[in-house]
Design an enzyme around this catalytic site. Structure first.
Site, mmCIF file in Angstrom:
data_model
loop_
_atom_site.group_PDB
_atom_site.id
_atom_site.type_symbol
_atom_site.label_atom_id
_atom_site.label_comp_id
_atom_site.label_asym_id
_atom_site.label_seq_id
_atom_site.Cartn_x
_atom_site.Cartn_y
_atom_site.Cartn_z
ATOM 1 N N HIS A 180 0.796 -1.108 -0.030
ATOM 2 C CA HIS A 180 0.090 -0.061 0.044
ATOM 3 C C HIS A 180 0.837 1.522 -0.032
ATOM 4 O O HIS A 180 0.344 2.349 -0.203
ATOM 5 C CB HIS A 180 -0.949 0.102 1.285
ATOM 6 C CG HIS A 180 -2.118 -1.046 0.952
ATOM 7 N ND1 HIS A 180 -3.299 -0.384 0.752
ATOM 8 C CD2 HIS A 180 -2.312 -2.128 0.599
ATOM 9 C CE1 HIS A 180 -4.183 -1.379 0.529
ATOM 10 N NE2 HIS A 180 -3.679 -2.554 0.534
ATOM 11 N N SER A 231 -0.351 -1.187 -6.070
ATOM 12 C CA SER A 231 -0.003 -2.340 -7.001
ATOM 13 C C SER A 231 0.697 -1.772 -8.094
ATOM 14 O O SER A 231 0.531 -0.923 -8.665
ATOM 15 C CB SER A 231 -1.484 -2.849 -7.430
ATOM 16 O OG SER A 231 -2.073 -3.333 -5.999
ATOM 17 N N LYS A 286 -14.370 -8.050 -8.617
ATOM 18 C CA LYS A 286 -13.455 -8.880 -9.202
ATOM 19 C C LYS A 286 -12.935 -9.973 -8.521
ATOM 20 O O LYS A 286 -12.877 -11.124 -9.026
ATOM 21 C CB LYS A 286 -12.296 -7.963 -9.921
ATOM 22 C CG LYS A 286 -11.744 -8.755 -11.219
ATOM 23 C CD LYS A 286 -10.807 -7.793 -11.749
ATOM 24 C CE LYS A 286 -10.346 -8.390 -13.065
ATOM 25 N NZ LYS A 286 -9.500 -7.252 -13.805
ATOM 26 N N ASP A 287 -12.480 -9.775 -7.223
ATOM 27 C CA ASP A 287 -11.863 -10.681 -6.531
ATOM 28 C C ASP A 287 -12.707 -11.742 -6.026
ATOM 29 O O ASP A 287 -12.541 -13.076 -5.780
ATOM 30 C CB ASP A 287 -10.832 -10.113 -5.313
ATOM 31 C CG ASP A 287 -9.856 -9.618 -5.819
ATOM 32 O OD1 ASP A 287 -9.329 -9.575 -7.131
ATOM 33 O OD2 ASP A 287 -8.953 -8.870 -4.865
ATOM 34 N N GLU A 321 6.130 -33.726 -1.487
ATOM 35 C CA GLU A 321 5.014 -33.160 -2.204
ATOM 36 C C GLU A 321 5.177 -32.450 -3.442
ATOM 37 O O GLU A 321 6.467 -32.019 -3.687
ATOM 38 C CB GLU A 321 4.271 -32.170 -1.267
ATOM 39 C CG GLU A 321 3.887 -32.996 0.023
ATOM 40 C CD GLU A 321 2.361 -33.358 -0.300
ATOM 41 O OE1 GLU A 321 2.248 -34.495 -0.791
ATOM 42 O OE2 GLU A 321 1.310 -33.062 0.304
#
Lengths: 257, 421
Positions: free
Chosen positions: B215, B219, B243-244, B287
């Protein structure tokens, strides 16, 4: 978005496929059968489950345990409470200490777990020519293609091969020499429901039983999955259009420019 | 994180805000927070990673209520969760598959950063905190995989902890210290459980710093150019919340497929066999999310010393360990290895192709890591490992100086290329 989803999904399937591939072993690849419990709506066939339990009880349980299954669980495969109680009562289990502090024995009850044939691994080896018969509770999940593998193993015994003393030939087993002698033969048991007890039939039935023993919540999982995915599909569609609507102003302005 | 002038409308809200400015904080984080308006769906993976972390913590806390970290009970208590605990199977399958989901999200998130140059000034610390999160995740997931105490749990723990034995002089002491004894045993399981519970909360702490750093400058975006003014941004809410949320729903669809219809697909059958120190599995594999690193670990098959003599400076094993850790730590200095001023690969024609070569290289490493080291594979692994380091140590510094980037657009709001005017 579609591209991203596809890429992510494809890579997950790829990593799973790659990482689950076993080390090259000389064992033959198991026969590929289709099982009723596979697929999105898969369930365990109740008849096969009970016949499979019969095979386990009359044949396998001489050497193998299913220690994570309790008698109460038998009600999940279609036995009534009375039947499950009657089965439990056939077994002798350790009871509480008596008033002198000495161990006691009593008949099995619903909450008891099915007793294993040997008290410990050393006793099991001593009774089996040095080999340890594994517990079968999780066998189907503990082998790659577990259901196919166990079926192939049970039906894959061959005579006429040179093997060490006390061993049997089975090309589906790593090394092809297995300490377990062929356990199932045609007409070995008498099925209560009149099903013909062929080697293939018995092998299939016991595999269905063992698959249930390894994953008793499969049916609940499939049912819950249907609800969850249906809900998510509707939610996804709603959120797709909400998102479109929210951005409509911005996108329209962009086009004007 | 500050910078919001939000004032609650209600009297109570104002009373609280005056004493604890939490509403303006939330508004600054997810409300009016100005976000570049051209973010594509690859940017959704940041908030997705946050959701994945929350899912892991919630399911993990429930699982810990029913699990027993004792070598004689761990396997049985896991089966108890699967069979007797109400919806225990759901909790465990969500947790086990959630780990895989978390990793795939984070890997996509990292490779998005690599493509769009999100690690470059002024976001170096943001990126470095991300690398710290990755390291913490790997440690956490490794210890979590040990907890069911199956064959792969035990032997994976044995192989990985033994790596530290390769450190010269103090190696054996480090290993004994990690184990709390002379083999992977009860003490090891107990401490792994303790740390597996602790580390996710450390991750939460670093995530907060990660978001804080994000922040500070906002972004990055697909064009990789700075925000010039309010015409380039939209408030986070409602645009990116909408959107998220759509992204979340799609993610949960994929997640649900694995949990409900293929829950053991990403696991290993051997982990349904109880741990047995006397029986080594035919083929120990980690894994899937460790496979590329496992390949790097096994890449060096020769001791490094003076040829023709017995003098060894670095044993093959230690060299592998160094490279494996270096392969992640190298990301910490990536902002300075990449000398290009242009962030987005969109405007770097050569880097764009080499980026995809790196992606392929990592998949090759993953494949090599999954297979037994036989035939041509060790050579492939060595070449792929070498290329991985060449990409970062040689290509990135040189390419930034030599490559002629395409002309950058003027601004996000006016994405017309300057020279085209």
């Amino acid at each position: 978005m579609k591209k991203i989803l596809l890429a992510v999904f494809a890579s997950l399937m790829m990593v799973g496929a790659v990482s689950s591939v076993q080390a090259a072993s000389d064992a033959e690849h198991p026969k590929d059968l289709s099982w009723g419990f596979e697929g999105f709506t898969g369930t365990y066939d109740r008849g096969a489950l009970q016949r499979g339990f019969q095979i386990y009880k009359e044949v396998c349980s001489a050497c193998h345990g299913v220690k994570y299954i309790a008698f109460r669980n038998l009600m999940e495969i279609g036995f009534s409470e009375e039947e499950a109680k009657a089965i439990a009562a056939e077994y002798i289990v350790a009871g509480d200490l008596d008033e002198y502090g000495d161990p006691t024995e009593r008949a099995g009850k619903l909450f008891d777990y099915i007793p294993s044939p040997f008290p410990n691994d050393i006793a099991a080896r001593a009774g089996n020519n040095g080999a340890l018969p594994p517990d079968l509770s999780l066998m189907i999940k503990a082998r790659p293609n577990g259901a196919d593998y166990v079926y192939s193993l049970l039906t894959g015994y061959e005579d006429g091969h040179e093997v060490a003393a006390g061993m049997s030939y089975n090309s589906y087993f790593a090394g092809s020499e297995i300490a377990m002698g062929q356990p199932l033969f045609d007409d070995q048991v008498l099925y209560a429901d009149g099903t013909e007890a062929s080697l293939e039939q018995m092998s299939q039935d016991v595999v269905v039983f063992l698959a249930w023993a390894a994953e008793p919540t499969l049916e609940a999982r499939h049912k819950a999955g249907f609800k969850v995915i249906s809900f998510l599909l509707v939610l996804t569609i709603l959120l797709y259009f909400s998102n479109k609507k929210v951005w409509a102003g911005i996108k329209a302005k962009k086009k004007e420019d | 994180m500050a910078g919001s002038n939000y004032q609650p409308k209600s009297k109570l809200g104002q009373w609280i805000e005056y004493r604890l400015p939490i509403f303006s904080l939330i508004d600054g984080l997810f409300g009016s927070y100005p976000t570049p308006k051209n973010l594509n769906y690859w940017w959704s993976f940041g908030s997705l990673a946050g959701i994945a972390l929350v899912v892991q913590i919630i399911t993990g806390i429930v699982l810990a209520m029913h699990y027993t970290p004792d070598t004689s009970l761990a396997f049985a208590s896991t089966e108890h969760i699967m069979r007797n605990v109400n919806y225990g199977w759901l909790m465990r399958y969500v947790h086990a598959n959630g780990a895989s989901m978390f990793f795939i999200i984070v890997y996509v998130h990292i490779f998005r950063g690599l493509y769009y140059g999100s690690y470059k000034s002024p976001r170096e610390i943001l990126w470095m905190l991300g690398v710290v999160i990755l390291l913490l995740m790997m440690a956490t997931a490794f210890m979590g995989y040990v907890l069911p105490w199956g064959q792969m749990s035990f032997w994976g723990a044995t192989v990985i902890t033994n790596l530290f034995g390769a450190v010269p002089v103090v190696g054996d002491s480090i290993v004994a210290w990690l184990w709390g004894g002379f083999s992977v045993d009860n003490a090891t399981l107990h401490r792994f459980f303790s740390l597996h519970y602790l580390l996710p909360f450390v991750i939460v702490g670093v995530v907060i710093m990660h978001i804080w750093a994000l922040h500070q400058h906002g972004s990055n975006n697909p064009l990789g150019i700075d925000v010039k003014g309010p015409q380039d941004t939209v408030p986070f809410t409602p645009y990116y919340t909408a959107k998220d949320l759509y992204g979340f729903a799609v993610f949960f669809l994929v997640f649900a497929y694995f949990v409900f219809y293929n829950p053991n697909f990403l696991g290993h059958p051997d982990n349904y066999i109880p741990a047995n120190p006397l029986v080594t599995p035919a083929h120990i594999v980690p894994e899937w999310y460790y496979l590329p690193f496992y390949a790097i670990l096994r890449a060096i098959t020769f001791d490094i010393g003076i040829p023709g003599t017995d003098i060894v400076f670095i044993t093959a094993k230690f060299a592998g360990v160094i490279l494996m850790f270096a392969s992640i730590l190298i990301l910490l200095v990536l902002p300075w290895l990449d000398t290009s001023k242009v962030r987005s690969a969109k405007f770097r024609p050569i880097y764009k192709q080499l980026y995809w070569l790196l992606v392929i290289d990592v998949f090759v490493l993953g494949y090599v890591g999954a297979k037994p080291p036989e035939g041509i594979l060790p050579t492939v692994g060595l070449i792929a490992t070498a290329y991985y380091f060449i990409h970062f140590l040689v290509i990135m510094p040189i390419l930034g100086k030599k490559e002629k980037p395409l002309p950058l657009p003027e601004s996000i709001a006016n994405p017309v290329v300057k020279s085209a005017e």
